[in-house]
Design a protein around this motif. Structure first.
Motif, PDB file in Angstrom:
ATOM      1  N   GLU A  83      10.400  -5.116  61.714  1.00 55.03           N
ATOM      2  CA  GLU A  83      10.254  -3.876  60.948  1.00 55.03           C
ATOM      3  C   GLU A  83      10.040  -4.244  59.485  1.00 55.03           C
ATOM      4  OE1 GLU A  83      12.516   0.383  60.009  1.00 55.03           O
ATOM      5  OE2 GLU A  83      13.348  -1.005  61.504  1.00 55.03           O
ATOM      6  N   TYR A  84       8.921  -3.746  58.946  1.00 57.08           N
ATOM      7  CA  TYR A  84       8.529  -4.072  57.582  1.00 57.08           C
ATOM      8  C   TYR A  84       8.368  -2.807  56.743  1.00 57.08           C
ATOM      9  CZ  TYR A  84       6.924  -8.658  59.433  1.00 57.08           C
ATOM     10  OH  TYR A  84       6.834  -9.893  60.019  1.00 57.08           O
ATOM     11  N   ASN A  85       8.669  -2.935  55.458  1.00 58.32           N
ATOM     12  CA  ASN A  85       8.199  -2.006  54.437  1.00 58.32           C
ATOM     13  C   ASN A  85       7.151  -2.751  53.616  1.00 58.32           C
ATOM     14  OD1 ASN A  85      10.038   0.075  55.145  1.00 58.32           O
ATOM     15  ND2 ASN A  85      11.644  -0.910  53.947  1.00 58.32           N
ATOM     16  N   VAL A  86       5.939  -2.199  53.550  1.00 55.28           N
ATOM     17  CA  VAL A  86       4.800  -2.926  52.962  1.00 55.28           C
ATOM     18  C   VAL A  86       4.270  -2.174  51.751  1.00 55.28           C
ATOM     19  CG1 VAL A  86       2.509  -3.892  53.395  1.00 55.28           C
ATOM     20  CG2 VAL A  86       4.197  -3.809  55.252  1.00 55.28           C
ATOM     21  N   ARG A  87       3.951  -2.934  50.711  1.00 60.07           N
ATOM     22  CA  ARG A  87       3.220  -2.402  49.550  1.00 60.07           C
ATOM     23  C   ARG A  87       1.951  -3.217  49.381  1.00 60.07           C
ATOM     24  NH1 ARG A  87       5.953  -2.703  43.699  1.00 60.07           N
ATOM     25  NH2 ARG A  87       7.083  -0.873  44.467  1.00 60.07           N
ATOM     26  N   VAL A  88       0.819  -2.526  49.169  1.00 67.28           N
ATOM     27  CA  VAL A  88      -0.471  -3.186  48.932  1.00 67.28           C
ATOM     28  C   VAL A  88      -1.044  -2.643  47.628  1.00 67.28           C
ATOM     29  CG1 VAL A  88      -2.781  -3.648  49.822  1.00 67.28           C
ATOM     30  CG2 VAL A  88      -0.875  -3.355  51.420  1.00 67.28           C
ATOM     31  N   LEU A  89      -1.266  -3.523  46.672  1.00 66.57           N
ATOM     32  CA  LEU A  89      -1.885  -3.148  45.397  1.00 66.57           C
ATOM     33  C   LEU A  89      -3.143  -3.980  45.187  1.00 66.57           C
ATOM     34  CD1 LEU A  89       1.277  -2.927  43.101  1.00 66.57           C
ATOM     35  CD2 LEU A  89       0.078  -1.052  44.238  1.00 66.57           C
ATOM     36  N   LEU A  90      -4.164  -3.355  44.595  1.00 65.20           N
ATOM     37  CA  LEU A  90      -5.472  -3.995  44.442  1.00 65.20           C
ATOM     38  C   LEU A  90      -5.895  -4.036  42.976  1.00 65.20           C
ATOM     39  CD1 LEU A  90      -7.408  -2.267  47.362  1.00 65.20           C
ATOM     40  CD2 LEU A  90      -5.926  -4.295  47.459  1.00 65.20           C
ATOM     41  N   GLU A  91      -6.605  -5.114  42.634  1.00 61.91           N
ATOM     42  CA  GLU A  91      -7.266  -5.229  41.338  1.00 61.91           C
ATOM     43  C   GLU A  91      -8.720  -5.608  41.578  1.00 61.91           C
ATOM     44  OE1 GLU A  91      -5.400  -8.077  38.837  1.00 61.91           O
ATOM     45  OE2 GLU A  91      -3.600  -6.884  38.483  1.00 61.91           O
ATOM     46  N   GLY A  92      -9.574  -5.243  40.620  1.00 67.02           N
ATOM     47  CA  GLY A  92     -10.982  -5.607  40.735  1.00 67.02           C
ATOM     48  C   GLY A  92     -11.827  -4.789  39.785  1.00 67.02           C
ATOM     49  N   ASP A  93     -13.075  -4.579  40.185  1.00 62.30           N
ATOM     50  CA  ASP A  93     -13.988  -3.790  39.349  1.00 62.30           C
ATOM     51  C   ASP A  93     -13.774  -2.308  39.654  1.00 62.30           C
ATOM     52  OD1 ASP A  93     -15.040  -6.187  38.383  1.00 62.30           O
ATOM     53  OD2 ASP A  93     -16.479  -6.310  40.038  1.00 62.30           O
ATOM     54  N   ILE A  94     -12.677  -1.793  39.154  1.00 58.16           N
ATOM     55  CA  ILE A  94     -12.280  -0.411  39.451  1.00 58.16           C
ATOM     56  C   ILE A  94     -12.114   0.418  38.179  1.00 58.16           C
ATOM     57  CG2 ILE A  94     -11.156  -1.013  41.622  1.00 58.16           C
ATOM     58  CD1 ILE A  94      -8.474  -1.042  40.135  1.00 58.16           C
TER      59      ILE A  94
END
Length: 318
Positions: free
Chosen positions: A32-43
């Motif tokens: 059982e996981y709690n997941v965070r996904v954050l992105l960087e780039g040409d945004i």
């Protein structure tokens, strides 16, 4: 308005709750996981000129996470799953250059049956509130064929206590000092620790959907410092030293913990501990003629949550 400039931007999805069952006949494994996904780039244009054409929606990020949880052969390892997830995202989207994946793993342990002490094949118990943590940065800024990663794992909210074998004396005494020296006391803390692996190089996926993932050296099952083995050794080292050390201070015990972690795990470059004091104050019963304050006679205590001391240090490989 012309005096303002966007200096950094990052977005994504937080608190993606994932529970996965891996079945081998009646024998099951669960995570059982709690997941965070954050992105960087040409945004930047999504912030500067309201151009949403560069936005991979947070809903899509959530769905990718669930899909990878379904198909990834690495789901049982939070480190390898986070690396797989980050590698897929930066490889699939040309304008996304970095993915930051945080995974918190909750404890589920197999129930040992009282009749024969055999572990049940598909029944589990939450046998502690401590959680394993993983932070992964997958970096494609040098090119989609030159992926690299940083991995930091850890442990949080590991509550420990020993009722003896801990002293504290010889500290600075001045006009502000009210603490009494003791040669035996209750020592309790809630362990938070993180350990950082050596930087990794990753192989870029070669399939059209960018779902292939090659586990980097050191993180494969059976490797000398496979992340799952490291997590077990780090937890064991922390508990062993806490229990066995004739503690002169939290600082001295902390350093011994870190020394053992570094010595036992070749792939770990540094380990950081944060150890808050969980104070237990003996109740003063002198008003009824009872000694409950001298160390030899102190048996009834009041747990005090605040304020608390906080001791932290990082121990690194030479």
């Amino acid at each position: 308005m012309s005096e303002s400039v966007l200096t950094s931007a990052r977005y994504g999805k937080d608190l993606i709750r994932v529970f996965r069952v891996v079945r081998d006949g009646e024998f099951h494994q669960v995570v059982e996981y709690n997941v965070r996904v954050l992105l960087e780039g040409d945004i930047e244009t999504s912030y500067l000129v309201a151009d949403n054409s560069v936005v991979v929606t947070t809903d899509a990020i959530k769905n990718i996470t669930y899909y990878l949880a379904k198909i990834s052969p690495h789901i049982l390892s939070p480190e390898r799953f986070a690396l797989h997830l980050g590698t897929h995202i930066v490889s699939k989207y040309a304008h996304i250059h970095r993915a930051f994946i945080t995974v918190e793993k909750l404890r589920w342990s197999r129930i040992a049956l009282s009749a024969n002490d055999h572990p049940h094949p598909h029944s589990f118990v939450r046998d502690g509130n401590d959680r394993q943590t993983v932070e992964v940065e997958v970096d494609a800024s040098a090119g989609k064929d030159k992926l690299s990663a940083k991995v930091t794992s850890g442990l949080t909210d590991l509550l420990v206590l020993k009722s003896g074998g801990s002293a504290f004396y010889g500290f600075v005494r001045d006009e502000y000092t009210t603490l009494q020296e003791v040669d035996d006391r209750i020592l309790s803390t809630s362990v938070d620790l993180t350990y950082t692996f050596a930087p990794l190089s990753l192989s870029s996926p070669t399939d059209d959907k960018k779902l292939d993932f090659t586990v980097p050296e050191g993180f494969a099952l059976g490797d000398v410092w496979d992340a799952a083995n490291v997590a077990t050794r780090v937890r064991n080292a922390t508990l062993d030293i806490f229990a066995l050390d004739a503690s002169a201070s939290v600082q001295a015990t902390l350093f011994k913990m870190g020394q053992r972690v570094i010595a036992e795990n070749a792939g770990v470059e540094s380990v950081t501990y944060e150890l808050p004091n969980k104070h237990y104050i003996p109740v003063d019963m002198k008003y009824i003629g009872v000694d409950n304050t001298t160390p030899a006679n102190a048996e009834v205590f009041v747990p005090v949550s605040a304020p608390s001391g906080l001791i932290s240090a990082t121990i690194s490989r030479k």
